[in-house]
Motif scaffolding. Structure first.
Motif, PDB file in Angstrom:
ATOM      1  N   ALA A   1     -19.924   5.418 -31.459  1.00  0.00           N
ATOM      2  CA  ALA A   1     -18.653   4.743 -31.177  1.00  0.00           C
ATOM      3  C   ALA A   1     -18.688   3.983 -29.857  1.00  0.00           C
ATOM      4  O   ALA A   1     -17.639   3.738 -29.248  1.00  0.00           O
TER       5      ALA A   1
ATOM      6  N   LEU B   1     -18.204   1.476 -27.274  1.00  0.00           N
ATOM      7  CA  LEU B   1     -17.233   0.381 -27.297  1.00  0.00           C
ATOM      8  C   LEU B   1     -17.525  -0.710 -26.265  1.00  0.00           C
ATOM      9  O   LEU B   1     -16.681  -1.573 -26.026  1.00  0.00           O
TER      10      LEU B   1
ATOM     11  N   THR C   1      -8.917  -4.090 -38.007  1.00  0.00           N
ATOM     12  CA  THR C   1      -9.186  -2.833 -38.707  1.00  0.00           C
ATOM     13  C   THR C   1     -10.575  -2.856 -39.337  1.00  0.00           C
ATOM     14  O   THR C   1     -11.177  -1.790 -39.519  1.00  0.00           O
TER      15      THR C   1
ATOM     16  N   GLU D   1     -13.242  -3.843 -37.936  1.00  0.00           N
ATOM     17  CA  GLU D   1     -14.162  -3.332 -36.923  1.00  0.00           C
ATOM     18  C   GLU D   1     -14.070  -1.808 -36.844  1.00  0.00           C
ATOM     19  O   GLU D   1     -15.077  -1.119 -36.686  1.00  0.00           O
ATOM     20  N   ILE D   2     -12.873  -1.271 -36.965  1.00  0.00           N
ATOM     21  CA  ILE D   2     -12.704   0.187 -36.998  1.00  0.00           C
ATOM     22  C   ILE D   2     -13.438   0.767 -38.201  1.00  0.00           C
ATOM     23  O   ILE D   2     -14.124   1.794 -38.092  1.00  0.00           O
TER      24      ILE D   2
ATOM     25  N   TRP E   1      -5.045  -0.544 -30.894  1.00  0.00           N
ATOM     26  CA  TRP E   1      -6.299  -0.552 -31.656  1.00  0.00           C
ATOM     27  C   TRP E   1      -7.104   0.704 -31.336  1.00  0.00           C
ATOM     28  O   TRP E   1      -7.669   1.337 -32.235  1.00  0.00           O
TER      29      TRP E   1
ATOM     30  N   LEU F   1      -8.340   3.649 -33.831  1.00  0.00           N
ATOM     31  CA  LEU F   1      -9.744   4.064 -33.975  1.00  0.00           C
ATOM     32  C   LEU F   1      -9.873   5.579 -33.910  1.00  0.00           C
ATOM     33  O   LEU F   1     -10.530   6.188 -34.764  1.00  0.00           O
ATOM     34  N   TRP F   2      -9.244   6.211 -32.911  1.00  0.00           N
ATOM     35  CA  TRP F   2      -9.405   7.657 -32.769  1.00  0.00           C
ATOM     36  C   TRP F   2      -8.646   8.428 -33.838  1.00  0.00           C
ATOM     37  O   TRP F   2      -9.078   9.513 -34.245  1.00  0.00           O
TER      38      TRP F   2
ATOM     39  N   ARG G   1      -8.509   7.369 -36.864  1.00  0.00           N
ATOM     40  CA  ARG G   1      -9.430   7.237 -37.998  1.00  0.00           C
ATOM     41  C   ARG G   1     -10.606   8.189 -37.850  1.00  0.00           C
ATOM     42  O   ARG G   1     -10.960   8.925 -38.795  1.00  0.00           O
TER      43      ARG G   1
END
Length: 422
Positions: free
Chosen positions: A188, A190, A198, A200-201, A246, A250-251, A253
């Motif tokens: 992950a 970054l 989304t 990219e996630i 965003w 991400l977290w 998800r």
């Protein structure tokens, strides 16, 4: 005579009383009072539940020394969650983490919070509960001051380690992660993320799944709360509100991906807590060690992403025809490129030195063209393909013998590099 004998037989009372008093004080001396946190050293009872508090001690999150002597109050940030855990009489563990991976977890303290077993007086129990919360807050502050062992931040490795501890708990399980949520190592990472879409996630989540850095049992039955997302120290770039959203997505998800689909006991939460600043006159906060740094997360500014793909993942030997499995990896790259407005993609093809030198340039160009064609088919418009022949970054000679080093070298020689830039 008798009166005289009684007078001589009496002993003065005050020396005797002093002697008895001294003896009594020696044998019944009051023990020194216990410190407020001493009772929490009792053996944990996992049946009552367990809460783990992870504190990001990496250079990008911890406070720096400044003239105002101000620090973010991480203990206060977790107080509500710790208070809930204490009310349930859970065990509470505090640990710090950095970028070293699973070995970089520094367990600070584990405390038993079974105040009911300690005292049956309601007033005393209330005091024990209050003391316990204060003890954990101090542990959190101490964890934040632990010197990181390496550069970078690896949040997922810390989460996996905490999940391993909580997996052995029979009661309720809770994980509180105090971090800016900006990993710079691991799946992950970054540092080159765009923080925009989304898709990219989805791509990050897939990479973490493929590398098994997130599995669907990492946080089984664990309620997980992230505190401090998008709040790095004052020396670091700060995300916009949209980029913070965003990051929260991400977290959420990745956390959800760490639970079985049928895991009804799990919840993934992103707390909107703004880390409070505490001013401590005359006391300097814990400084970032000068020998430890953290790569900067730029939130997509000046973005450039390089993908180095080993030849065997794309082509058979002496072939410029893409293998069927190449579509999967190139699709992910195409998604990342499409999510960056105005992205320019450059494909460099290389060959290993085993073939005819006269064929190096045509074969490497044909491979680059094949990758370009598929990327365009997947919606990437600005693509340049270049055949580079033999790779100058890899050793030019082919070693004798059949070893893993030999195989790795040939994969490097035959690779395809893809650069995505804004």
């Amino acid at each position: 005579m008798s009166g005289a004998r009684r007078g001589r037989g009496r002993l003065p009372l005050w020396p005797l009383l002093l002697t008895l008093s001294a003896a009594g004080l020696t044998s019944c001396a009051t023990p020194p009072p216990l410190k407020p946190c001493d009772w929490t050293d009792a053996a944990p009872n996992s049946a009552l539940g367990w809460t783990v508090v992870l504190v990001d001690a990496s250079a990008s999150f911890r406070d720096t020394t400044d003239a105002a002597s101000s620090t973010r109050d991480l203990g206060d940030a977790v107080a509500d969650y710790v208070t809930e855990a204490v009310a349930r009489k859970e065990t509470v563990s505090v640990a710090a983490f950095d970028g070293t991976g699973p070995t970089g977890i520094h367990w600070k303290k584990t405390r038993s919070m079974d105040w009911a077993a300690e005292d049956d007086n309601p007033d005393a129990q209330q005091q024990l509960r209050s003391d316990a919360v204060g003890c954990v807050e101090k542990d959190v502050t101490a964890a934040a001051g632990i010197k990181p062992a390496s550069d970078g931040t690896d949040v997922l490795a810390a989460v996996r380690a905490a999940g391993g501890v909580l997996a052995h708990t029979r009661g309720p399980r809770q994980l509180v992660v105090v971090s800016d949520g900006l990993p710079t190592t691991g799946c992950a990472d970054l540092t080159r993320a765009l923080f925009r879409s989304t898709s990219e996630i989805d791509a990050i989540a897939q990479v973490c799944h493929d590398r098994k850095e997130v599995t669907d049992r990492s946080l089984k039955a664990v309620r997980t709360v992230f505190v401090g997302l998008g709040q790095p120290n004052v020396d670091q770039p700060v995300p916009t509100a949209a980029q913070q959203q965003w990051l929260g997505a991400l977290w959420t998800r990745l956390c959800g991906q760490a639970h079985p689909r049928t895991d009804g006991a799990a919840r993934c939460e992103v707390a909107g807590t703004q880390l409070a600043v505490r001013h401590t006159a005359g006391t300097a906060p814990s400084a970032v060690p000068t020998d430890v740094t953290d790569p900067v997360v730029s939130y997509g500014d000046g973005h450039r992403q390089r993908y180095e793909l080993p030849g065997p993942a794309l082509f058979d030997t002496d072939s410029a025809v893409l293998r069927p499995e190449a579509r999967t990896v190139l699709t992910r790259i195409a998604v990342a490129a499409r999510s960056l407005p105005g992205a320019r993609v450059t494909v460099d093809g290389y060959v290993d030195p085993r073939g005819d030198p006269a064929n190096d340039a045509p074969l490497s160009q044909a491979r680059a063209d094949a990758v370009k064609g598929l990327l365009q088919e997947l919606g990437v418009t600005e693509v340049t393909a270049r055949g580079r022949g033999q790779a100058p970054e890899c050793p030019g000679g082919v070693p004798t013998g059949d070893s893993s080093a030999h195989s790795d070298r040939l994969q490097c020689d035959r690779r395809v590099d893809i650069d995505v830039s804004a």
